[in-house]
Design an enzyme around this catalytic site. Sequence first.
Site, short mmCIF file in Angstrom:
data_model
loop_
_atom_site.label_atom_id
_atom_site.label_comp_id
_atom_site.label_asym_id
_atom_site.label_seq_id
_atom_site.Cartn_x
_atom_site.Cartn_y
_atom_site.Cartn_z
N THR A 66 5.23 14.07 -32.52
CA THR A 66 4.39 13.17 -31.40
C THR A 66 3.63 11.99 -31.88
OG1 THR A 66 2.42 14.69 -31.79
CG2 THR A 66 4.08 15.55 -30.20
N HIS A 110 -15.21 14.77 3.24
CA HIS A 110 -15.91 14.99 4.42
C HIS A 110 -17.41 14.32 4.67
CE1 HIS A 110 -12.93 18.12 5.26
NE2 HIS A 110 -13.29 18.69 4.15
N GLN A 139 -3.36 14.54 8.65
CA GLN A 139 -2.07 14.64 8.72
C GLN A 139 -1.15 13.69 9.36
OE1 GLN A 139 -4.43 16.91 9.22
NE2 GLN A 139 -3.73 19.20 8.55
N ARG A 151 -15.38 10.27 14.11
CA ARG A 151 -15.82 10.73 12.89
C ARG A 151 -15.69 9.72 11.82
NH1 ARG A 151 -11.51 15.41 10.54
NH2 ARG A 151 -9.73 13.90 10.88
N LYS A 183 3.42 13.15 -27.31
CA LYS A 183 2.22 12.84 -27.35
C LYS A 183 1.54 12.46 -25.84
CE LYS A 183 0.04 11.93 -31.09
NZ LYS A 183 -0.12 13.01 -31.80
O1 LIG Z 1 -7.78 15.74 9.75
C1 LIG Z 1 -8.16 17.01 9.47
N1 LIG Z 1 -7.16 18.03 9.23
C2 LIG Z 1 -7.40 19.16 9.19
O2 LIG Z 1 -6.41 19.96 8.95
C3 LIG Z 1 -8.76 19.42 9.22
N2 LIG Z 1 -9.44 20.88 8.99
C4 LIG Z 1 -10.80 20.55 9.43
O3 LIG Z 1 -11.69 21.56 9.06
N3 LIG Z 1 -11.10 19.37 9.34
C5 LIG Z 1 -9.93 18.68 9.36
N4 LIG Z 1 -9.41 17.23 9.68
#
Ligand SMILES: O=c1[nH]c(=O)c2[nH]c(=O)[nH]c2[nH]1
Length: 290
Positions: A57, A246, A218, A174, A12
């Site tokens: 379930t 973004h 990353q 940014r 469930k």
């Molecule tokens: O921190 C980011 N990693 C990316 O791999 C990436 N690619 C992107 O277009 N902007 C960003 N920003």
Amino acid sequence: MSIVLGDNQYGKAETRVVRIDRDAEAHRVTDLNVSVALSGDMTDTHLTGANDKVLPTDTQKNTVYVFARDGVGEIEEFGLRLARHFVDSQPTVGRARVRIEQYPWTRLELEGAPAHHSFARSGEGTRTAVVTYDGRQAWVVSGITDLVVLNSTGSEFWGFLKDRYTTLQETRDRILATAVNATWRHEGAEDTDWGKSYATARRALLDAFAETYSLSLQQTLYAMGERVLRTCPEIVEVRLSLPNKHHFLVDLAPFGLDNPNEVFHAADRPYGLIEGSVLRDDAPPAGMAW
Ligand SMILES: O=c1[nH]c(=O)c2[nH]c(=O)[nH]c2[nH]1
């Protein structure tokens, strides 16, 4: 050629259960979404429709409600109780996986004092737990989803590969925003203060997000995972899925205006999706944890 039944599970999904603890000094709300998935000796029902090995379930849903009657506690504990019950009480059930989401409610304040029984749904992220039990061993993965965070500076992105399709401009300042989806695997399923562990891991994620001067999402992902592992010795692996929310600078030149990094378009799609795992090099095998 013969055709055989492959991996299967059933259960469930998304039983919504709300428990109110009516303590005299203040009520408490526990608001859960519980999904049970069982697997085991289920060939007959698939091949012939014989259901003598199938725990319905509907029964699984009822079990969630009945167990909540005794109190929920931490969601990891609740999941462990349920998973052990299904496997240990039914010989045909070999493995149970219980997924729980806990929706956050924050106590209201009334004239500066905490309200006794009034709450607001809060946007501080949804706590999660996935418990798997196979009759011998239990695995516990805790986590958080939809924890939306933003740094209004302290983020750059430059030096990336460029080919003939690249239009992205390099940036030294940014907005960095994401909705944190994180799960973390515990070393064991016993003797953990789940509430404290969750609070510490959540704090570590937020601290690392805020304190990391970011050259890429990353890099921030790794810093967040590393911070959890350094702060919580009971956690051996962290998996993160971070949508890059973004924020594009709006061109105000058509209106005769400059835009000194102040006005942005918050795009919702498409978004970069940065995912990865950070783990201790002595982490035990993941087994059936994920
Ligand atoms: O921190 C980011 N990693 C990316 O791999 C990436 N690619 C992107 O277009 N902007 C960003 N920003």
